[in-house]
Design an enzyme around this catalytic site. Structure first.
Site, PDB file in Angstrom:
ATOM      1  N   GLU A   1      55.226 -34.651  36.375  1.00 21.55           N
ATOM      2  CA  GLU A   1      55.256 -34.505  34.915  1.00 21.55           C
ATOM      3  C   GLU A   1      55.037 -35.844  34.224  1.00 21.55           C
ATOM      4  O   GLU A   1      54.453 -35.906  33.140  1.00 21.55           O
ATOM      5  CB  GLU A   1      56.583 -33.910  34.454  1.00 21.55           C
ATOM      6  CG  GLU A   1      56.902 -32.548  35.037  1.00 21.55           C
ATOM      7  CD  GLU A   1      57.743 -32.641  36.303  1.00 21.55           C
ATOM      8  OE1 GLU A   1      57.414 -33.468  37.182  1.00 21.55           O
ATOM      9  OE2 GLU A   1      58.727 -31.896  36.407  1.00 21.55           O
TER      10      GLU A   1
ATOM     11  N   ASN B   1      52.769 -35.537  41.790  1.00 17.29           N
ATOM     12  CA  ASN B   1      53.657 -36.651  42.138  1.00 17.29           C
ATOM     13  C   ASN B   1      52.940 -37.639  43.063  1.00 17.29           C
ATOM     14  O   ASN B   1      52.077 -37.263  43.865  1.00 17.29           O
ATOM     15  CB  ASN B   1      54.993 -36.180  42.729  1.00 17.29           C
ATOM     16  CG  ASN B   1      54.878 -35.293  43.947  1.00 17.29           C
ATOM     17  OD1 ASN B   1      53.877 -34.619  44.149  1.00 17.29           O
ATOM     18  ND2 ASN B   1      55.911 -35.280  44.767  1.00 17.29           N
TER      19      ASN B   1
HETATM   20  N1  THU Z   1      59.401 -34.394  41.677  1.00 13.99           N
HETATM   21  C1  THU Z   1      58.475 -34.201  40.686  1.00 13.99           C
HETATM   22  O1  THU Z   1      57.293 -34.554  40.816  1.00 13.99           O
HETATM   23  N2  THU Z   1      58.906 -33.630  39.535  1.00 13.99           N
HETATM   24  C2  THU Z   1      60.180 -33.221  39.293  1.00 13.99           C
HETATM   25  O2  THU Z   1      60.503 -32.845  38.181  1.00 13.99           O
HETATM   26  C3  THU Z   1      61.141 -33.202  40.381  1.00 13.99           C
HETATM   27  C4  THU Z   1      60.785 -34.025  41.568  1.00 13.99           C
HETATM   28  C5  THU Z   1      58.963 -35.068  42.889  1.00 13.99           C
HETATM   29  C6  THU Z   1      59.521 -36.446  43.051  1.00 13.99           C
HETATM   30  C7  THU Z   1      59.422 -36.647  44.547  1.00 13.99           C
HETATM   31  O3  THU Z   1      58.116 -37.148  44.856  1.00 13.99           O
HETATM   32  C8  THU Z   1      59.560 -35.252  45.110  1.00 13.99           C
HETATM   33  O4  THU Z   1      59.386 -34.361  44.032  1.00 13.99           O
HETATM   34  C9  THU Z   1      60.919 -34.978  45.756  1.00 13.99           C
HETATM   35  O5  THU Z   1      61.943 -35.311  44.894  1.00 13.99           O
END
Ligand code: THU
Length: 144
Positions: A69, A56
């Site tokens: 993802e 992320n």
């Molecule tokens: N996040 C992801 O990278 N993938 C997911 O499927 C759920 C949430 C990240 C987004 C944000 O940077 C952090 O987790 C908290 O929501």
């Protein structure tokens, strides 16, 4: 890998799941999440055998953050495309984190119902996580 993949598909071995978890954990280590402090890493097996990854990437403009993802699907496309077969997504505690709704839709584009996802509830198909999905076929079927 056939068109009848199930959550217990033996084609995706325990060793392969471990490898995906290892690669996802590496991505957790490089994630840019200074705002939520939820570091997420994702790794997926592609149908040609390669592994693609993503983490992320958040932003000072809070709503602009991009999930692990979604970045993984970018890595898939930019490294030659293909179909996603099996996916591991981990958070900073090294435990599986459920793909959010938007991520499920992105994953559906490149893995469809049969994509295997390692979750805290065991291996599930994307079809189980995103039933009755809207996908590429719906666009061509409904266009004027
Ligand atoms: N996040 C992801 O990278 N993938 C997911 O499927 C759920 C949430 C990240 C987004 C944000 O940077 C952090 O987790 C908290 O929501």
């Amino acid at each position: 890998m056939g068109s009848d993949r199930t959550p217990t598909d033996p084609a995706v071995t325990e060793a392969l799941w471990s490898q995906l978890a290892e690669r996802a954990a590496e991505m957790v280590g490089v994630a840019y999440a200074p705002y939520s402090r939820v570091h997420v890493g994702a790794a997926a097996l592609v149908d040609d055998g390669r592994i693609v990854t993503g983490c992320n990437v958040e932003n000072a403009s809070t709503g602009l953050g991009i999930c692990a993802e979604v970045n993984l699907t970018g890595a898939l496309v930019s490294s030659g495309g293909g179909r996603l077969v099996a996916l591991s997504v981990l958070a900073g505690d090294q435990q599986p984190i459920m793909p959010c709704g938007r991520c499920r839709q992105f994953l559906y584009e490149f893995g469809g119902d049969e994509l295997l996802v390692a979750t805290s509830e065991g291996v599930l198909t994307l079809g189980q996580l995103l039933p009755h999905a809207f996908g590429p076929g719906d666009v061509s079927a409904r266009a004027d």
